[in-house]
Scaffold this motif. Structure first.
Motif, PDB file in Angstrom:
ATOM      1  N   LYS A  48      -7.653   2.017  -6.986  1.00  0.00           N
ATOM      2  CA  LYS A  48      -8.115   3.305  -7.495  1.00  0.00           C
ATOM      3  C   LYS A  48      -6.939   4.259  -7.707  1.00  0.00           C
ATOM      4  N   ARG A  49      -6.002   4.272  -6.739  1.00  0.00           N
ATOM      5  CA  ARG A  49      -4.837   5.157  -6.866  1.00  0.00           C
ATOM      6  C   ARG A  49      -3.963   4.746  -8.047  1.00  0.00           C
TER       7      ARG A  49
ATOM      8  N   SER B 285      -8.758   0.756  -2.417  1.00  0.00           N
ATOM      9  CA  SER B 285      -8.200   2.107  -2.468  1.00  0.00           C
ATOM     10  C   SER B 285      -6.911   2.134  -3.273  1.00  0.00           C
TER      11      SER B 285
ATOM     12  N   SER C  25      -8.522  -1.508   1.746  1.00  0.00           N
ATOM     13  CA  SER C  25      -7.189  -0.970   1.444  1.00  0.00           C
ATOM     14  C   SER C  25      -6.758  -1.343   0.033  1.00  0.00           C
TER      15      SER C  25
ATOM     16  N   THR D  58       0.809  -1.217   0.000  1.00  0.00           N
ATOM     17  CA  THR D  58       0.000   0.000   0.000  1.00  0.00           C
ATOM     18  C   THR D  58       0.846   1.273   0.000  1.00  0.00           C
TER      19      THR D  58
END
Length: 372
Positions: free
Chosen positions: A314-315, A311, A308, A224
């Protein structure tokens, strides 16, 4: 370096590869179809249980019998009124199995066989097999299987994570179901050797799966903290980096088993070898398949459900959109020393062809891909 070794190195560094995760629905569909076929075969035809599980009599004739297996089988079925299994042993004697007979019936069958085979009745050895022994073996096997699966799930949940434990469990059930279903469809006799073979393939299937999981665990550390690759892409890299090893170990394991099954059992007629060799052959092939096409894609699906990971995805997609990339495979495949994102965070490379110039893949104007 050999061509296969060169291919393995290129797969490991992400220079070439196949997108297993992207096509996971195809593999799921194939597995579901095979599994349903196996279950239907098991429900319709059932398992052909050996005499060890049913009980009955075993007759062994003198050596160097001139009677064929088919003829002796007809004699035994006429004398007993039951299906018979006849095997020709290496010394030329015949081993005749008749299930579901008691002592009195066994003596009558022995006398009839002696007349039909034209031998002295004293030369035919008769043994009675009780079903209780086979039942004990079956019960112990089920107990051992249950304990094994529980320990495997606990170990993988501790050593890796619960999602990998669930995926490995599904892969093991997949392998067992297919192997048992093939036994039902082919009609091979189920003996204690079959049980041994089934228990053996579990360890092999698990080994192949853990190899991929270990690579995946190592490559997803601090995932992450970067914005270059999604979990599924790194999972795909893990499969490709261990693909040659999986293929090599599977082929090496299947060759001797294939010799037992097709040459020993088929050509030479050593039918007793079929009991264990078929379960090993089907189980080893299914285990290699499930570790690549079932277990790891299933882990990726489960992980992508985490907030997580959603997310992160998406990033990653947003960053690629800003960079003008339209497809995940358009990103450069870089070696372990060349990866790194704009923030200085490192992540494993996604597998794919080199569509972009090398300078762009190495970062913003760096003369070398190595970290400073």
């Amino acid at each position: 370096m050999s061509k296969l070794g060169n291919l393995g190195a290129r797969l490991h560094h992400g220079e070439v590869g196949y997108d297993f995760i992207k096509n996971r629905k195809i593999w799921y569909g194939i597995s579901i179809l095979i599994t349903i076929t196996a279950i239907v075969g098991l429900a319709v035809r059932g398992l052909h249980m050996g005499i060890e599980f049913q009980g009955g009599a075993v007759f062994t004739t003198p050596k160097n019998m001139s009677v064929s297996v088919a003829t002796a089988e007809g004699y035994a079925e006429d004398a007993s009124g039951h299906d018979a299994i006849v095997q020709k042993l290496g010394d030329g004697s015949l081993r005749i199995q008749v299930a579901g007979v008691d002592t009195g019936t066994s003596d009558k069958i022995k006398e009839t066989l002696a007349k039909d085979l034209k031998v002295d009745g004293e030369q035919i050895n008769a043994e009675l097999v009780g079903p209780s022994w086979g039942e004990q073996i079956a019960n112990k096997a089920w107990q051992g299987l249950g304990i094994f699966l529980v320990l495997v799930v606990i170990y993988l949940a501790i050593a890796f994570e619960w999602r990998m434990a669930v995926a490995a469990f599904v892969a093991l059930i997949h392998d067992i179901t297919i192997t048992v279903g093939i036994y039902a469809l082919v009609g091979f006799e189920v003996t204690p050797g079959t049980v041994i073979g089934l228990l053996t393939i579990l360890g092999y299937s698990l080994y192949d799966t853990v190899v991929v999981f270990d690579s995946l665990k190592e490559q997803t550390k601090d995932i992450t903290k970067q914005t270059r690759w999604t979990y599924s892409e790194i999972a795909n890299r893990s499969i490709n980096s261990t693909l040659v090893r999986s293929v090599n170990t599977t082929v090496v394991a299947l060759l001797p088993v294939a010799g037992l099954l097709f040459i020993g059992g088929g050509v030479l007629g050593a039918g007793m070898l079929n009991d264990i060799s078929l379960s090993l052959f089907v189980g080893l092939a299914a285990g290699a398949y499930s570790s690549i096409f079932i277990a790891t894609p299933l882990v990726a699906d489960l992980k992508e459900l985490e907030p997580s990971m959603k997310s992160l995805k998406k990033r990653v997609l947003a960053k690629r959109a800003q960079g003008g990339a339209t497809d995940d495979t358009e990103h450069s495949a870089v070696t372990d020393e060349e990866y790194g994102d704009e923030d200085g965070d490192a992540a494993p490379a996604v597998v794919g062809p080199r569509h972009q110039p090398a300078a762009r893949a190495r970062g913003r104007g760096r003369p070398s891909g190595k970290r400073r």
